[in-house]
Design an enzyme around this catalytic site. Structure first.
Site, PDB file in Angstrom:
ATOM      1  N   CYS A  50     -13.190  14.989 -13.180  1.00  0.00           N
ATOM      2  CA  CYS A  50     -13.048  14.951 -14.637  1.00  0.00           C
ATOM      3  C   CYS A  50     -11.617  15.178 -15.114  1.00  0.00           C
ATOM      4  O   CYS A  50     -11.346  15.081 -16.315  1.00  0.00           O
ATOM      5  CB  CYS A  50     -13.974  15.987 -15.270  1.00  0.00           C
ATOM      6  SG  CYS A  50     -15.670  15.866 -14.689  1.00  0.00           S
ATOM      7  N   HIS A  52     -11.236  20.746 -23.030  1.00  0.00           N
ATOM      8  CA  HIS A  52     -12.117  20.029 -22.107  1.00  0.00           C
ATOM      9  C   HIS A  52     -13.547  20.083 -22.660  1.00  0.00           C
ATOM     10  O   HIS A  52     -14.242  19.066 -22.665  1.00  0.00           O
ATOM     11  CB  HIS A  52     -12.042  20.640 -20.720  1.00  0.00           C
ATOM     12  CG  HIS A  52     -12.760  19.858 -19.672  1.00  0.00           C
ATOM     13  ND1 HIS A  52     -12.468  18.545 -19.383  1.00  0.00           N
ATOM     14  CD2 HIS A  52     -13.782  20.193 -18.844  1.00  0.00           C
ATOM     15  CE1 HIS A  52     -13.261  18.109 -18.421  1.00  0.00           C
ATOM     16  NE2 HIS A  52     -14.073  19.086 -18.072  1.00  0.00           N
ATOM     17  N   GLU A  68     -12.994  28.139 -20.235  1.00  0.00           N
ATOM     18  CA  GLU A  68     -11.864  27.531 -20.923  1.00  0.00           C
ATOM     19  C   GLU A  68     -11.379  28.418 -22.066  1.00  0.00           C
ATOM     20  O   GLU A  68     -10.172  28.552 -22.295  1.00  0.00           O
ATOM     21  CB  GLU A  68     -12.222  26.145 -21.439  1.00  0.00           C
ATOM     22  CG  GLU A  68     -11.019  25.415 -22.026  1.00  0.00           C
ATOM     23  CD  GLU A  68     -11.288  23.980 -22.406  1.00  0.00           C
ATOM     24  OE1 GLU A  68     -10.309  23.244 -22.649  1.00  0.00           O
ATOM     25  OE2 GLU A  68     -12.465  23.584 -22.467  1.00  0.00           O
ATOM     26  N   LYS A  77     -15.511  15.613 -27.078  1.00  0.00           N
ATOM     27  CA  LYS A  77     -16.723  15.286 -26.312  1.00  0.00           C
ATOM     28  C   LYS A  77     -17.981  15.509 -27.145  1.00  0.00           C
ATOM     29  O   LYS A  77     -19.044  14.975 -26.821  1.00  0.00           O
ATOM     30  CB  LYS A  77     -16.787  16.118 -25.035  1.00  0.00           C
ATOM     31  CG  LYS A  77     -15.785  15.711 -23.955  1.00  0.00           C
ATOM     32  CD  LYS A  77     -16.007  16.501 -22.682  1.00  0.00           C
ATOM     33  CE  LYS A  77     -15.036  16.099 -21.578  1.00  0.00           C
ATOM     34  NZ  LYS A  77     -13.658  16.568 -21.833  1.00  0.00           N
ATOM     35  N   HIS A  82     -19.054  13.004 -22.258  1.00  0.00           N
ATOM     36  CA  HIS A  82     -18.059  13.254 -21.212  1.00  0.00           C
ATOM     37  C   HIS A  82     -17.884  12.000 -20.354  1.00  0.00           C
ATOM     38  O   HIS A  82     -18.751  11.646 -19.561  1.00  0.00           O
ATOM     39  CB  HIS A  82     -18.521  14.426 -20.359  1.00  0.00           C
ATOM     40  CG  HIS A  82     -17.509  14.901 -19.364  1.00  0.00           C
ATOM     41  ND1 HIS A  82     -16.287  14.292 -19.174  1.00  0.00           N
ATOM     42  CD2 HIS A  82     -17.537  15.956 -18.499  1.00  0.00           C
ATOM     43  CE1 HIS A  82     -15.624  14.931 -18.234  1.00  0.00           C
ATOM     44  NE2 HIS A  82     -16.361  15.948 -17.813  1.00  0.00           N
ATOM     45  N   PHE A 138     -14.593  18.906 -11.463  1.00  0.00           N
ATOM     46  CA  PHE A 138     -15.303  19.335 -10.259  1.00  0.00           C
ATOM     47  C   PHE A 138     -14.292  19.428  -9.109  1.00  0.00           C
ATOM     48  O   PHE A 138     -13.413  18.577  -8.961  1.00  0.00           O
ATOM     49  CB  PHE A 138     -16.392  18.320  -9.889  1.00  0.00           C
ATOM     50  CG  PHE A 138     -17.691  18.501 -10.632  1.00  0.00           C
ATOM     51  CD1 PHE A 138     -17.812  19.370 -11.701  1.00  0.00           C
ATOM     52  CD2 PHE A 138     -18.818  17.772 -10.253  1.00  0.00           C
ATOM     53  CE1 PHE A 138     -19.014  19.522 -12.378  1.00  0.00           C
ATOM     54  CE2 PHE A 138     -20.034  17.919 -10.925  1.00  0.00           C
ATOM     55  CZ  PHE A 138     -20.129  18.797 -11.982  1.00  0.00           C
TER      56      PHE A 138
END
Length: 410
Positions: free
Chosen positions: A161, A300, A311, A333, A338, A397
């Site tokens: 990502c 994010h 985050e 998002k 996403h 990830f």
């Protein structure tokens, strides 16, 4: 050698629009691009909504019919966005000084699924001879380089990502240090299919909400996971003096980049947020961020329980509590879902538009803020703000953290 690097072109394919202005207008208005999946039957699937690209007309977007027929959607989206980014840009460069850094988290997922089905049904001899060049994740970069005769560095990055963010950040470094004069950089993804839904859902990553408008819920205490999406974001990065000399439109200057790894877990972020904070701090320090400046952070913000909390902690660690609370923050998002490897690039484009227009897009659906995610996440409505600087965060990830900082050109 530290040369200035600017953005002179942008292109996008997204769930809320297939050009920059349409995407931006929808983001500012808080329009949600998430909807019931229309491209395949979801009867037997646990998740039935996604951020699909809509009304994608490859011919109208400049793709030749033969190219569209033989390439996977991730490559089509990338090419369409690259064509937009190159519109009205005559670089006049030695082709060996022009590069392409376009990555994909997965590559040709539709092709893999289709040809695996053909193999199990009919046997190996019926697998398409085009399978390999169609599925491999570097083919988006390769095709773009072929079309625009970019003979310089061509580096497709795969960091889940964070792919789009790292592609742009590494392209920035390449130009800054003199290895190229211009690079098309970004990310692309077309991973919405039954196999992807099964895999992400079974690892408990996807929201199982049934209401598309209340499914992607970053920083909301009711969040259940992320909503899978697709698309592409491509930016033309260029050495400042070259761009200035040719009279290019300059959208923003890239002035900082951080890249770290959690070294913690294959899917879960590190709970204390320390490496992610280091990436944010690195980008801000390189951009000479000063306390009191008006900062926009495109978070994010996936809507997964751990990501949003980690985050939030990372932003506080990087900036200190006072400055973190001053910052304008949102997760786009919430409107798009996403887009995996494309997300960082699409979100940096949104950050450029926020900086240029003095407008912070909202985090929609934020009706019940998580008390532990207690920063200014711009709930539900866009906010006007005279911004000095913007950053875009990505957390992938594998623990891949990335942050790119931009300013207006002075």
């Amino acid at each position: 050698m530290n040369r200035r690097v600017v953005i002179t072109g942008m292109g996008v394919v997204s769930p809320v629009g297939n050009d920059i202005n349409t995407m931006w207008n929808n983001l500012v208005k808080g329009n949600c691009g998430i909807a019931p999946i229309a491209s395949f039957d979801t009867t037997d699937l646990p998740v039935k909504i996604a951020g699909e690209v809509k009304d994608f007309d490859s011919l109208a977007m400049g793709l030749e019919p033969a190219f569209a027929k033989r390439n996977d959607r991730f490559a089509l989206y990338a090419m369409a966005a690259a064509i937009q980014a190159m519109q009205d840009n005559e670089l006049g460069l030695d082709p060996t000084r022009f590069g392409v850094y376009v990555g994909s988290g997965i590559g040709g997922f539709d092709t893999i699924l289709r040809e695996a089905g053909q193999y199990f049904k009919e046997g190996a001899k019926w697998v398409s001879p085009l399978m390999i060049p169609t599925m491999i994740a570097n083919m988006a970069s390769g095709n773009i380089a072929i079309r625009f005769n970019a003979q310089g560095p061509c580096l497709p990055i795969v960091t889940a990502c964070s792919t789009g963010t790292h592609s742009i950040g590494e392209a920035y470094r390449s130009i800054m240090h003199g290895y190229a004069d211009a690079i098309l950089a970004g990310g692309t993804e077309a991973g919405i299919n039954p196999l992807a839904i099964g895999g992400f859902a079974n690892c408990k990553a996807l929201s199982r909400a049934e209401d598309p408008n209340y499914a992607s819920l970053p920083f909301n205490k009711n969040r259940q996971g992320f909503v899978i999406a697709e698309g592409a974001g491509i930016l033309l990065l260029e050495e400042y003096e070259h761009a200035k000399q040719r009279g290019a439109t300059i959208y923003a200057e890239i002035c900082g980049y951080g890249n770290t790894c959690d070294a913690h877990h294959s899917t879960a972020p590190r709970p204390d947020g320390v490496p992610a904070a280091a990436a944010i701090k690195m980008a801000l320090e390189q951009a000479d961020y000063q306390a009191g400046e008006n900062l926009y952070i495109n978070a994010h913000g996936t809507g997964t329980a751990m990501n949003d909390l980690c985050e939030t902690n990372a932003i506080k660690l990087a900036m200190g509590e006072t400055e973190a609370r001053r910052a304008h923050i949102s997760s786009t998002k919430s409107e798009m879902g996403h887009a995996l490897g494309a997300a960082g690039a699409i979100e940096l484009i949104a950050s450029v538009m926020a900086l240029r227009n003095g407008m912070v897009p909202p985090t929609i659906g934020l009706d019940a803020p998580d008390p532990e995610c207690n920063l200014n996440y711009t709930p539900n409505k866009a906010v006007e703000a005279e911004l000095d600087i913007a950053i875009s965060n990505s957390l992938g990830f594998g623990g891949h953290n990335g942050c790119v900082a931009i300013r207006k050109v002075k």
